[in-house]
Motif scaffolding. Structure first.
Motif, short mmCIF file in Angstrom:
data_model
loop_
_atom_site.label_atom_id
_atom_site.label_comp_id
_atom_site.label_asym_id
_atom_site.label_seq_id
_atom_site.Cartn_x
_atom_site.Cartn_y
_atom_site.Cartn_z
N LEU A 23 55.34 85.19 26.12
CA LEU A 23 55.46 86.62 25.85
C LEU A 23 56.18 86.78 24.52
O LEU A 23 57.28 86.23 24.34
CB LEU A 23 56.26 87.30 26.96
CG LEU A 23 56.59 88.78 26.79
CD1 LEU A 23 55.32 89.62 26.74
CD2 LEU A 23 57.50 89.25 27.91
N LEU A 24 55.57 87.47 23.59
CA LEU A 24 56.20 87.76 22.31
C LEU A 24 56.63 89.22 22.33
O LEU A 24 55.80 90.13 22.45
CB LEU A 24 55.22 87.52 21.15
CG LEU A 24 55.80 87.73 19.75
CD1 LEU A 24 56.85 86.67 19.43
CD2 LEU A 24 54.71 87.74 18.72
N LEU A 25 57.94 89.44 22.26
CA LEU A 25 58.49 90.79 22.21
C LEU A 25 58.83 91.10 20.77
O LEU A 25 59.54 90.33 20.11
CB LEU A 25 59.77 90.87 23.07
CG LEU A 25 59.59 90.57 24.54
CD1 LEU A 25 60.95 90.55 25.24
CD2 LEU A 25 58.68 91.61 25.18
N VAL A 26 58.30 92.20 20.26
CA VAL A 26 58.49 92.52 18.84
C VAL A 26 59.20 93.85 18.66
O VAL A 26 59.02 94.78 19.45
CB VAL A 26 57.14 92.52 18.09
CG1 VAL A 26 56.50 91.13 18.13
CG2 VAL A 26 56.19 93.54 18.63
N GLY A 59 65.59 101.94 24.24
CA GLY A 59 66.28 101.00 23.37
C GLY A 59 67.20 100.05 24.13
O GLY A 59 67.80 99.16 23.55
N THR A 60 67.30 100.23 25.43
CA THR A 60 68.18 99.40 26.24
C THR A 60 67.76 97.94 26.21
O THR A 60 68.59 97.04 26.09
CB THR A 60 68.22 99.90 27.70
OG1 THR A 60 68.64 101.25 27.69
CG2 THR A 60 69.15 99.07 28.55
N LEU A 65 68.78 92.36 24.47
CA LEU A 65 68.31 91.13 23.83
C LEU A 65 68.94 90.92 22.46
O LEU A 65 68.78 89.86 21.86
CB LEU A 65 66.79 91.16 23.68
CG LEU A 65 65.98 91.08 24.97
CD1 LEU A 65 64.51 91.31 24.69
CD2 LEU A 65 66.20 89.73 25.65
N GLY A 66 69.64 91.92 21.95
CA GLY A 66 70.21 91.82 20.61
C GLY A 66 69.15 91.79 19.54
O GLY A 66 69.32 91.18 18.49
N ALA A 67 68.02 92.46 19.79
CA ALA A 67 66.88 92.42 18.88
C ALA A 67 66.89 93.57 17.90
O ALA A 67 67.05 94.72 18.29
CB ALA A 67 65.58 92.45 19.69
N GLU A 71 62.61 92.05 14.18
CA GLU A 71 62.72 90.75 14.82
C GLU A 71 61.73 90.61 15.98
O GLU A 71 61.23 91.60 16.50
CB GLU A 71 64.13 90.53 15.37
CG GLU A 71 65.18 90.46 14.29
CD GLU A 71 66.57 90.22 14.85
OE1 GLU A 71 67.42 89.84 14.06
OE2 GLU A 71 66.80 90.42 16.06
N ALA A 72 61.51 89.36 16.35
CA ALA A 72 60.68 89.06 17.52
C ALA A 72 61.39 88.03 18.37
O ALA A 72 62.19 87.24 17.88
CB ALA A 72 59.31 88.53 17.07
#
Length: 106
Positions: A23-26, A59-60, A65-67, A71-72
């Motif tokens: 899973l790529l979270l962007v 935005g939680t 995740l500190g993203a 960032e991804a």
């Protein structure tokens, strides 16, 4: 480090999304459509690309995740974070997926 088991606004938990493959979270400044297109040529492993904002408009999740917006995060099926990719672009993301795919076969 594993991803937090946070509930998602549309139901389910983040860890549940990871079970089907990578899973790529962007972040919001990343082009998830472009990444999905590019990564389809890099690996045959199951891989989903999701925008953090589309998954959680509050935005939680990004905060947990500190993203940052550019960032991804590449998440393995066991919910471990395989890569944190600052200033994520297609080349950086392709390299991270290749490394994670190679390591998962060992």
């Amino acid at each position: 480090m594993t991803v937090p088991g946070v509930p998602l606004p549309r139901g389910g938990r983040l860890r549940e999304l990871c079970r089907d493959g990578f899973l790529l979270l962007v972040g919001e400044m990343c082009d998830s459509g472009l990444f999905a297109q590019v990564l389809g040529k890099v690996t045959t492993a199951p891989l989903a690309v999701r925008g953090l904002a589309e998954m959680d408009g509050t935005g939680t999740l990004a905060e947990r995740l500190g993203a940052g917006p550019d960032e991804a995060r590449l998440i393995r099926p066991d919910a471990h974070i395989a890569a944190i990719i600052p200033h994520a672009g297609p080349e950086q993301v392709k390299a991270a997926v290749r490394r994670a795919s190679r390591l998962s076969k060992e």
